[in-house]
Structure formats: C-alpha cells, structure tokens
Design an enzyme around this catalytic site. Structure first.
Site, PDB file in Angstrom:
ATOM      1  N   CYS A  74       0.856  -1.182   0.000  1.00  0.00           N
ATOM      2  CA  CYS A  74       0.000   0.000   0.000  1.00  0.00           C
ATOM      3  C   CYS A  74       0.896   1.237   0.000  1.00  0.00           C
ATOM      4  CB  CYS A  74      -0.867  -0.020   1.264  1.00  0.00           C
ATOM      5  SG  CYS A  74      -1.861   1.467   1.486  1.00  0.00           S
ATOM      6  N   CYS A 188      -0.839   3.503  -6.534  1.00  0.00           N
ATOM      7  CA  CYS A 188      -1.767   2.896  -5.575  1.00  0.00           C
ATOM      8  C   CYS A 188      -1.970   1.473  -6.054  1.00  0.00           C
ATOM      9  CB  CYS A 188      -3.103   3.639  -5.555  1.00  0.00           C
ATOM     10  SG  CYS A 188      -4.424   2.771  -4.661  1.00  0.00           S
TER      11      CYS A 188
HETATM   12  N1  DGL Z   1      -4.012   0.431  -2.061  1.00  0.00           N
HETATM   13  C1  DGL Z   1      -3.655   1.602  -1.351  1.00  0.00           C
HETATM   14  C2  DGL Z   1      -2.409   2.258  -1.936  1.00  0.00           C
HETATM   15  O1  DGL Z   1      -1.574   1.617  -2.549  1.00  0.00           O
HETATM   16  C3  DGL Z   1      -4.647   2.663  -1.002  1.00  0.00           C
HETATM   17  C4  DGL Z   1      -6.111   2.582  -1.137  1.00  0.00           C
HETATM   18  C5  DGL Z   1      -6.820   3.397  -0.068  1.00  0.00           C
HETATM   19  O2  DGL Z   1      -7.080   2.816   0.981  1.00  0.00           O
HETATM   20  O3  DGL Z   1      -7.096   4.597  -0.270  1.00  0.00           O
HETATM   21  O4  DGL Z   1      -2.195   3.425  -1.767  1.00  0.00           O
END
Ligand code: DGL
Length: 272
Positions: A74, A188
């Site tokens: 993330c 993301c």
């Molecule tokens: N998948 C997450 C990232 O790589 C973020 C998604 C979220 O919770 O806003 O930033």
C-alpha cells in the site's frame, strides 16, 4: 520446516496485485493477506491518525501471523509509516512507494504522470522522490479521490462506470509544446485492477508502471538475504486472508478473495 510466512498488508484488495506477483516469484511461499478493510479507504485519512492505526493493526497482525517478512502493499501506508514500522518491529519490511524513479529514467517526452491517492500525493516522501529522481521531468501528480473504491467495487462485481474512471485519470494526461505524458505511474496498488478499463478511456496510449513485479523480486531477495530459504520448498502453496472488519462488514468481498485463491477468511473485528 514449513514454508516461510509472508504477510502482505493493504487497506483493501489492492495489495492482491502485489500478492499475485509475489506468488509468481515464490510459488511455494505461505502468503497471508491482511486488509484493514474496517478502515478503508486510507487515502482520505489524516496523517497522524493513520500512522497510529497502521502501527496498531500491524502489531495485532504480527503477533498472530509471526511472519518472516512483511510487505506493505500500500503506497498510502508506506509513504507515511514505513520508517516507524521498521523502528517498532524487528523484522524485514518491504514497502511500496510510487515508481517515480524508473518512470523518470524511461520517459521520452519528459512528462510523467503519477496517479495515487490524495494521501500519497500530499506526502513529503512523494515530493522527495520527485526532487531526488525526477527534477529533469515535468511530473504531473494527481490524487484520484475515488479510484481505489472503483477498483474495490469492480472486484465485488459492480460494473465500472467508465465516465467516472475517465474523469479520475484525465488530469495526468498533459500536453505542452508538442510533448505529452508518455508514462503513468500507478501509485496505488488498487489501480492495476483497472488496467483494462483505463485502456478504454485513456485520451492517448501511455505506458503504465505497476511496481508489483519489482516488489516481488525485492521480497525474494530479502528472504534470500535473511536466509529464509524454505520459501521455495515444494509444498502445496498456501494462501490465507485476515480482515479487520467483522464478517458482516466483508461479506460482499469474500467471493473476490476466493476467486483470487484466498479462502477461509478470518475476521479480527478491529474497529476504527
Ligand atoms: N491500495 C492503497 C495504496 O496503494 C490505497 C487505497 C486506499 O485505501 O485509499 O495506496
């Protein structure tokens, strides 16, 4: 000796794009996928509260899973909490941060787009990456407020609204003096889940950088250096999934996890 447990952590299902690459790189590792879905989306959280939440949830997960290594799959979490996670817990962490360095090295037009959550776009960490590696480029950063949710909805079976997606990605398609964006960093881990739909609505063809394969190679290297060699042992591959919501809070996501090979979810009920 059982296979090495690798804990992959995200706010939701985006980190599955990283899990897929780790599985490819380490076919026999035991992957434990953990989503802080009770706190999703992370992109809109205030920084200090988010760091506190991540440290708390990670503590619970590490105690339970006892992993050999943690992948923070993330960007929104890595760009704010990676340093504190490493200070707090004594095991290797592999983070996920926007792939600005390779994009800046590969762009021909000199215009690089970065799509990320509003949180990641605001981070000093992201600004430092641009300053250190992309000062010769025009970097067009855009905080896409709804894309992670669009990706989650897609996995839950809701058709993607292409008009909405088009509006989310449009700002990184930039033209100036006859040059235009030729590379877009997917900052993301949810966004690669929308690759097919993005190809339908992009104003012109660009190359998207999904950092998952590079992260997976890094995971394999770190495990090798830590001499956790049994990740390549020929035992049946094993996946499990931990969610921070109650079962009721995740019912609609379970078929998507199962489809991607993550069965038998456990619910930690760690409410915000
Ligand atoms: N998948 C997450 C990232 O790589 C973020 C998604 C979220 O919770 O806003 O930033």
């Amino acid at each position: 000796m059982s296979a090495a447990r690798i804990l992959l952590f995200d706010s939701g299902m985006g980190g599955l794009t990283v899990a897929r690459s780790v599985r490819h790189e380490l076919p026999f590792a035991h992957l434990v996928y953990a989503a802080d879905n009770a706190a999703f989306p992370y992109g809109a959280w205030e920084e200090q509260a988010l760091v506190k939440r991540i440290l708390f949830v990670m503590g619970e997960l590490i105690e339970r899973v006892e992993p050999a290594l943690v992948v923070v799959a993330c960007n929104t979490a890595s760009t704010i909490a990676l340093a504190q996670l490493r200070e707090t817990f004594s095991l290797p962490f592999v983070g996920t941060v926007p792939a600005i360095k390779p994009a800046a090295a590969q762009t021909k037009s000199g215009i690089v787009g970065v799509l990320a959550t509003p949180g990641t776009v605001r981070r000093e960490y992201t600004q430092a990456l641009i300053h250190d590696f992309a000062s010769h480029c025009h970097v067009v950063l855009h905080g896409a407020g709804r894309m992670a949710e669009i990706a989650e909805r897609k996995l839950k079976g809701v058709p993607v609204n292409l008009g909405e997606l088009k509006a989310e990605i449009a700002p990184v398609f930039h033209e100036e003096e006859g040059r235009r964006t030729d590379i877009v960093v997917l900052g993301c881990t949810h966004y690669p889940l929308l690759a097919d739909e993005m190809a339908k609505v992009e104003p012109w063809v660009v190359r998207y950088i999904d950092p998952a394969p590079a992260i997976a190679r890094r995971v394999a290297d770190v495990l090798r250096d830590a001499e956790v060699q049994d990740a390549s042992k020929p035992v049946p591959p094993h996946n499990s999934v931990l969610l921070t919501s109650s079962r009721a809070g995740a019912e609609d996501a379970l078929p998507a996890y199962a489809k991607l090979g993550f069965h038998l979810p456990e619910f930690l009920d760690l409410r915000v």
